[in-house]
Design an enzyme around this catalytic site. Structure first.
Site, PDB file in Angstrom:
ATOM      1  CB  SER A 137      -0.864   0.047   1.262  1.00 15.83           C
ATOM      2  OG  SER A 137      -1.907  -0.863   1.187  1.00 15.83           O
ATOM      3  CG  HIS A 158      -3.047  -1.217  -3.666  1.00 14.54           C
ATOM      4  ND1 HIS A 158      -3.726  -0.051  -3.417  1.00 14.54           N
ATOM      5  CD2 HIS A 158      -2.726  -1.725  -2.453  1.00 14.54           C
ATOM      6  CE1 HIS A 158      -3.807   0.133  -2.115  1.00 14.54           C
ATOM      7  NE2 HIS A 158      -3.205  -0.861  -1.508  1.00 14.54           N
ATOM      8  CD  GLU A 170      -5.083   2.291  -6.365  1.00  9.64           C
ATOM      9  OE1 GLU A 170      -5.592   3.415  -6.330  1.00  9.64           O
ATOM     10  OE2 GLU A 170      -4.252   1.901  -5.511  1.00  9.64           O
ATOM     11  CG  ASN A 208      -4.427   4.077   0.250  1.00 13.45           C
ATOM     12  OD1 ASN A 208      -5.605   4.125   0.566  1.00 13.45           O
ATOM     13  ND2 ASN A 208      -3.697   2.988   0.360  1.00 13.45           N
TER      14      ASN A 208
HETATM   15  P1  NAI Z   1      -1.192  -9.727   7.449  1.00 12.18           P
HETATM   16  O1  NAI Z   1      -0.307  -9.435   8.602  1.00 12.18           O
HETATM   17  O2  NAI Z   1      -2.625 -10.052   7.687  1.00 12.18           O
HETATM   18  O3  NAI Z   1      -0.572 -10.942   6.607  1.00 12.18           O
HETATM   19  C1  NAI Z   1       0.771 -11.048   6.257  1.00 12.18           C
HETATM   20  C2  NAI Z   1       1.124 -12.529   6.152  1.00 12.18           C
HETATM   21  O4  NAI Z   1       2.404 -12.659   5.518  1.00 12.18           O
HETATM   22  C3  NAI Z   1       1.238 -13.232   7.510  1.00 12.18           C
HETATM   23  O5  NAI Z   1       0.442 -14.402   7.491  1.00 12.18           O
HETATM   24  C4  NAI Z   1       2.733 -13.559   7.618  1.00 12.18           C
HETATM   25  O6  NAI Z   1       2.998 -14.758   8.321  1.00 12.18           O
HETATM   26  C5  NAI Z   1       3.142 -13.677   6.171  1.00 12.18           C
HETATM   27  N1  NAI Z   1       4.561 -13.450   5.917  1.00 12.18           N
HETATM   28  C6  NAI Z   1       5.368 -12.514   6.446  1.00 12.18           C
HETATM   29  N2  NAI Z   1       6.605 -12.613   5.943  1.00 12.18           N
HETATM   30  C7  NAI Z   1       6.586 -13.643   5.053  1.00 12.18           C
HETATM   31  C8  NAI Z   1       7.561 -14.236   4.194  1.00 12.18           C
HETATM   32  N3  NAI Z   1       8.795 -13.791   4.145  1.00 12.18           N
HETATM   33  N4  NAI Z   1       7.171 -15.276   3.425  1.00 12.18           N
HETATM   34  C9  NAI Z   1       5.919 -15.738   3.451  1.00 12.18           C
HETATM   35  N5  NAI Z   1       4.950 -15.204   4.247  1.00 12.18           N
HETATM   36  C10 NAI Z   1       5.286 -14.178   5.034  1.00 12.18           C
HETATM   37  O7  NAI Z   1      -1.043  -8.475   6.457  1.00 12.18           O
HETATM   38  P2  NAI Z   1      -2.080  -7.898   5.370  1.00 12.18           P
HETATM   39  O8  NAI Z   1      -2.962  -6.892   5.994  1.00 12.18           O
HETATM   40  O9  NAI Z   1      -2.662  -9.035   4.629  1.00 12.18           O
HETATM   41  O10 NAI Z   1      -1.093  -7.072   4.416  1.00 12.18           O
HETATM   42  C11 NAI Z   1      -0.227  -7.702   3.492  1.00 12.18           C
HETATM   43  C12 NAI Z   1       0.249  -6.694   2.466  1.00 12.18           C
HETATM   44  O11 NAI Z   1      -0.877  -6.133   1.789  1.00 12.18           O
HETATM   45  C13 NAI Z   1       1.043  -5.504   3.004  1.00 12.18           C
HETATM   46  O12 NAI Z   1       2.039  -5.158   2.094  1.00 12.18           O
HETATM   47  C14 NAI Z   1      -0.007  -4.399   3.091  1.00 12.18           C
HETATM   48  O13 NAI Z   1       0.559  -3.103   2.968  1.00 12.18           O
HETATM   49  C15 NAI Z   1      -0.847  -4.708   1.868  1.00 12.18           C
HETATM   50  N6  NAI Z   1      -2.226  -4.210   1.904  1.00 12.18           N
HETATM   51  C16 NAI Z   1      -2.977  -4.287   3.046  1.00 12.18           C
HETATM   52  C17 NAI Z   1      -4.288  -3.819   3.057  1.00 12.18           C
HETATM   53  C18 NAI Z   1      -5.124  -3.914   4.299  1.00 12.18           C
HETATM   54  O14 NAI Z   1      -6.202  -3.298   4.332  1.00 12.18           O
HETATM   55  N7  NAI Z   1      -4.708  -4.650   5.336  1.00 12.18           N
HETATM   56  C19 NAI Z   1      -4.889  -3.226   1.858  1.00 12.18           C
HETATM   57  C20 NAI Z   1      -4.051  -3.282   0.681  1.00 12.18           C
HETATM   58  C21 NAI Z   1      -2.770  -3.730   0.738  1.00 12.18           C
END
Ligand code: NAI
Length: 313
Positions: A137, A158, A170, A208
């Site tokens: 993001s 995105h 996006e 954003n």
């Molecule tokens: P989250 O914390 O729910 O999930 C992240 C997952 O990635 C976890 O299950 C973790 O164990 C895993 N992980 C971490 N390092 C890893 C690696 N090296 N290899 C494999 N798995 C790994 O996070 P979320 O909210 O799903 O966000 C993920 C991405 O999406 C971030 O870059 C965030 O900026 C982006 N994003 C988030 C939004 C939101 O509303 N939460 C919206 C749009 C994008």
């Protein structure tokens, strides 16, 4: 003329298997919509436990979809869920998963170094044709791509939370992203039932970039004592037709996330360094310091205790 020629000559890579890395909130959502659209998907995370959590997010979401689609047809509903789940493979080996995919979607923690390390390893493991995208993001796509040797086959993709419901995606093109890759991503996201829009690699992309300064100015309005947060929320819902007011929206997104994004842009983001629009807000800082992150922690600007993090107030 050369631009038109380049566009017409560009091809679309046939994507059969997608690897999604990270099975958290966003990753699980992307895996679900991809599998629902007929793609075979590898869902990757660091540990089996995390994968099980991601799988649970998907099955409960699919049950909701099936309920709407099949109503009283229990057999049809179960077949639909089994069908989608049969296209998902769980894995803790990101390199092996990427090696057999035409598209890798990264949705791991929002940390530049961690994302770069992952993509560096994947770059060595995956075929040259495999397209890499990040769901970041707030980090510049070019900075993440720089860890690889496939700048032309790297882009941002995105998605929005909750992924199964939110129609927009996006597609972020760096100066190096090829036309072929852009068209492939547009094709894949349309097949997923999404509406893609294109944006250059600029802080906040489209949504954003507009939404975050709006949230920050809502905070300042309240900090200055110009209006109450309840009245700001009512005003934007009834006066601007927004489905949520800015304070409700911030609670939904997570106050820690908003603080993290604005801090990153303010201090190190390209193009927005020191920008007054996204300068720190004392009210936001205080709530985050107190551990009030919004819906997910039960309290933010409003209280959600006893309501459940994903339910209404
Ligand atoms: P989250 O914390 O729910 O999930 C992240 C997952 O990635 C976890 O299950 C973790 O164990 C895993 N992980 C971490 N390092 C890893 C690696 N090296 N290899 C494999 N798995 C790994 O996070 P979320 O909210 O799903 O966000 C993920 C991405 O999406 C971030 O870059 C965030 O900026 C982006 N994003 C988030 C939004 C939101 O509303 N939460 C919206 C749009 C994008």
């Amino acid at each position: 003329a050369s631009r038109i020629l380049a566009a017409s000559m560009s091809t679309v890579t046939e994507v059969k298997k997608i690897t999604v890395i990270g099975s958290g909130l966003m990753g699980a959502g992307v895996v679900q919509v991809a599998a629902q659209s007929g793609y075979h998907v590898n869902m990757v995370d660091l540990k089996e436990d995390f994968l099980a959590k991601g799988e649970k997010i998907i099955t409960s979401s699919l049950k909701r979809v099936a309920k709407k689609k099949y109503a009283d047809d229990a057999a049809g509903s179960q077949k639909f869920i089994d069908d989608v789940m049969s296209r998902i493979t769980l894995s803790t080996n990101s390199e092996k998963a990427a090696a057999e995919s035409q598209l890798v979607i990264e949705a791991i923690v929002e940390n530049l170094k961690t994302k770069q390390a992952l993509f560096k390893a994947l770059d060595a493991a995956a075929p040259q044709e495999t397209i890499f995208v990040s769901n970041t993001s707030s980090l510049p796509i070019g900075d993440i791509a720089s860890a690889t040797s496939r700048l032309d086959r790297f882009a941002g993709l995105h998605f929005f939370n909750p992924v199964p419901q939110m129609k927009l995606v996006e597609i972020i093109r760096t100066a190096e992203t090829s036309e072929d890759v852009f068209h492939t991503l547009a094709t894949v996201t349309k097949k997923m039932g999404k509406v893609p829009v294109a944006c250059k690699d600029t802080p906040g992309f489209i949504v954003n970039r507009l939404l975050v300064p709006y949230m920050m100015e809502s905070l300042r309005l309240v900090e200055r004592g110009d209006a109450s947060m309840q009245d700001v929320d009512v005003a934007m819902k009834l006066g601007a037709g927004y489905p949520m007011g800015p304070f409700e929206l911030m609670d939904y997104v997570g106050l820690d996330t908003i603080k993290f994004i604005t801090e990153g842009w303010y201090k190190s983001g390209k193009g927005l360094v020191g920008d007054k629009l996204i300068a720190p807000s004392p009210l936001l800082e205080r709530l985050v310091a107190e551990g009030n992150f919004g819906r997910k922690s039960g309290k933010g600007f409003y209280s959600y205790e006893g309501v459940g993090a994903d339910k209404g107030k």
